[in-house]
Design a protein around this motif. Structure first.
Motif, PDB file in Angstrom:
ATOM      1  N   ASP A   7      -0.591  11.322   2.743  1.00  0.00           N
ATOM      2  CA  ASP A   7       0.739  10.711   2.710  1.00  0.00           C
ATOM      3  C   ASP A   7       1.440  10.736   4.065  1.00  0.00           C
ATOM      4  O   ASP A   7       2.237   9.851   4.371  1.00  0.00           O
ATOM      5  CB  ASP A   7       1.634  11.394   1.677  1.00  0.00           C
ATOM      6  CG  ASP A   7       1.171  11.125   0.262  1.00  0.00           C
ATOM      7  OD1 ASP A   7       1.589  11.873  -0.631  1.00  0.00           O
ATOM      8  OD2 ASP A   7       0.395  10.171   0.057  1.00  0.00           O
ATOM      9  N   ARG A   8       1.169  11.729   4.870  1.00  0.00           N
ATOM     10  CA  ARG A   8       1.824  11.804   6.178  1.00  0.00           C
ATOM     11  C   ARG A   8       1.439  10.622   7.060  1.00  0.00           C
ATOM     12  O   ARG A   8       2.191  10.223   7.917  1.00  0.00           O
ATOM     13  CB  ARG A   8       1.491  13.119   6.871  1.00  0.00           C
ATOM     14  CG  ARG A   8       2.191  14.301   6.207  1.00  0.00           C
ATOM     15  CD  ARG A   8       1.728  15.578   6.799  1.00  0.00           C
ATOM     16  NE  ARG A   8       0.308  15.707   6.396  1.00  0.00           N
ATOM     17  CZ  ARG A   8      -0.522  16.597   6.878  1.00  0.00           C
ATOM     18  NH1 ARG A   8      -0.123  17.444   7.772  1.00  0.00           N
ATOM     19  NH2 ARG A   8      -1.762  16.652   6.459  1.00  0.00           N
ATOM     20  N   ASP A  11       4.141   7.724   6.058  1.00  0.00           N
ATOM     21  CA  ASP A  11       5.549   7.803   6.451  1.00  0.00           C
ATOM     22  C   ASP A  11       5.797   8.738   7.632  1.00  0.00           C
ATOM     23  O   ASP A  11       6.940   9.049   7.927  1.00  0.00           O
ATOM     24  CB  ASP A  11       6.402   8.224   5.256  1.00  0.00           C
ATOM     25  CG  ASP A  11       6.068   9.623   4.754  1.00  0.00           C
ATOM     26  OD1 ASP A  11       6.578   9.981   3.688  1.00  0.00           O
ATOM     27  OD2 ASP A  11       5.323  10.346   5.426  1.00  0.00           O
ATOM     28  N   GLY A  13       5.381  11.755   7.736  1.00  0.00           N
ATOM     29  CA  GLY A  13       5.667  13.110   7.291  1.00  0.00           C
ATOM     30  C   GLY A  13       7.101  13.533   7.507  1.00  0.00           C
ATOM     31  O   GLY A  13       7.439  14.684   7.336  1.00  0.00           O
ATOM     32  N   GLU A  14       7.969  12.614   7.889  1.00  0.00           N
ATOM     33  CA  GLU A  14       9.360  12.959   8.149  1.00  0.00           C
ATOM     34  C   GLU A  14      10.272  12.107   7.280  1.00  0.00           C
ATOM     35  O   GLU A  14       9.896  11.049   6.804  1.00  0.00           O
ATOM     36  CB  GLU A  14       9.694  12.719   9.614  1.00  0.00           C
ATOM     37  CG  GLU A  14       8.887  13.573  10.549  1.00  0.00           C
ATOM     38  CD  GLU A  14       9.223  13.302  11.994  1.00  0.00           C
ATOM     39  OE1 GLU A  14      10.312  12.777  12.262  1.00  0.00           O
ATOM     40  OE2 GLU A  14       8.399  13.625  12.841  1.00  0.00           O
ATOM     41  N   PRO A  16      13.282  11.426   4.115  1.00  0.00           N
ATOM     42  CA  PRO A  16      13.269  11.631   2.667  1.00  0.00           C
ATOM     43  C   PRO A  16      12.056  10.970   2.021  1.00  0.00           C
ATOM     44  O   PRO A  16      11.519   9.991   2.535  1.00  0.00           O
ATOM     45  CB  PRO A  16      14.560  10.957   2.202  1.00  0.00           C
ATOM     46  CG  PRO A  16      14.873   9.960   3.261  1.00  0.00           C
ATOM     47  CD  PRO A  16      14.341  10.546   4.545  1.00  0.00           C
ATOM     48  N   GLU A  17      11.661  11.522   0.903  1.00  0.00           N
ATOM     49  CA  GLU A  17      10.526  10.962   0.177  1.00  0.00           C
ATOM     50  C   GLU A  17      10.905   9.593  -0.383  1.00  0.00           C
ATOM     51  O   GLU A  17      11.997   9.407  -0.906  1.00  0.00           O
ATOM     52  CB  GLU A  17      10.133  11.898  -0.962  1.00  0.00           C
ATOM     53  CG  GLU A  17       8.899  11.451  -1.697  1.00  0.00           C
ATOM     54  CD  GLU A  17       8.481  12.450  -2.756  1.00  0.00           C
ATOM     55  OE1 GLU A  17       8.043  11.998  -3.815  1.00  0.00           O
ATOM     56  OE2 GLU A  17       8.605  13.656  -2.509  1.00  0.00           O
ATOM     57  N   VAL A  18      10.014   8.646  -0.255  1.00  0.00           N
ATOM     58  CA  VAL A  18      10.243   7.300  -0.758  1.00  0.00           C
ATOM     59  C   VAL A  18       9.477   7.147  -2.057  1.00  0.00           C
ATOM     60  O   VAL A  18       8.271   7.368  -2.096  1.00  0.00           O
ATOM     61  CB  VAL A  18       9.777   6.237   0.269  1.00  0.00           C
ATOM     62  CG1 VAL A  18       9.932   4.840  -0.307  1.00  0.00           C
ATOM     63  CG2 VAL A  18      10.546   6.379   1.569  1.00  0.00           C
ATOM     64  N   ARG A  19      10.189   6.756  -3.111  1.00  0.00           N
ATOM     65  CA  ARG A  19       9.535   6.561  -4.409  1.00  0.00           C
ATOM     66  C   ARG A  19       9.056   5.123  -4.503  1.00  0.00           C
ATOM     67  O   ARG A  19       9.847   4.188  -4.429  1.00  0.00           O
ATOM     68  CB  ARG A  19      10.508   6.870  -5.539  1.00  0.00           C
ATOM     69  CG  ARG A  19       9.869   6.714  -6.893  1.00  0.00           C
ATOM     70  CD  ARG A  19      10.696   7.330  -7.991  1.00  0.00           C
ATOM     71  NE  ARG A  19       9.989   7.098  -9.233  1.00  0.00           N
ATOM     72  CZ  ARG A  19      10.508   6.477 -10.273  1.00  0.00           C
ATOM     73  NH1 ARG A  19      11.757   6.081 -10.239  1.00  0.00           N
ATOM     74  NH2 ARG A  19       9.798   6.287 -11.353  1.00  0.00           N
TER      75      ARG A  19
END
Length: 108
Positions: A7-8, A11, A13-14, A16-19
């Motif tokens: 996953d890093r 995005d 790795g920085e 907010p998490e994107v749903r």
């Protein structure tokens, strides 16, 4: 040797998490049904008519020309997105998108 992926890589790795969610069918249909509009006629102020084909060089009606260019750029960007959505949907039967990018009127 295949590169490792996690996953890093998506995005960085920085942040907010994107749903990611599947694009709702109504939004998918809307995206794929859009057609290009006919090109708008060139601005016709008295100054533009006097300058004729060289109006863009002299900067006549600069605001009108700029707005048209911005609209064309936005339209081009949308139709590149539309082509991407069509391609992904054809290959997979669904398209994933960040949940916060789906317009409120299309959320299910």
């Amino acid at each position: 040797m295949a590169a490792e992926f996690d996953d890093r890589d998506v995005d960085g790795g920085e942040g907010p998490e994107v749903r990611m969610v599947e694009i709702p069918r109504s939004y998918l249909v809307w995206i794929l049904s859009q057609k290009r509009r006919a090109a708008a006629p060139a601005p016709t102020s008295p100054r533009t008519r006097r300058l004729g084909a060289h109006a863009h060089v002299a900067g006549a009606d600069r605001a009108g020309v700029g707005e048209g260019a911005d609209a064309r750029d936005t339209e081009d960007e949308f139709f590149r997105f539309q082509a991407f959505v069509r391609d992904v949907f054809t290959k997979h039967g669904y398209v994933m998108m960040p949940e916060d990018r789906i317009p409120d009127g299309f959320k299910e």
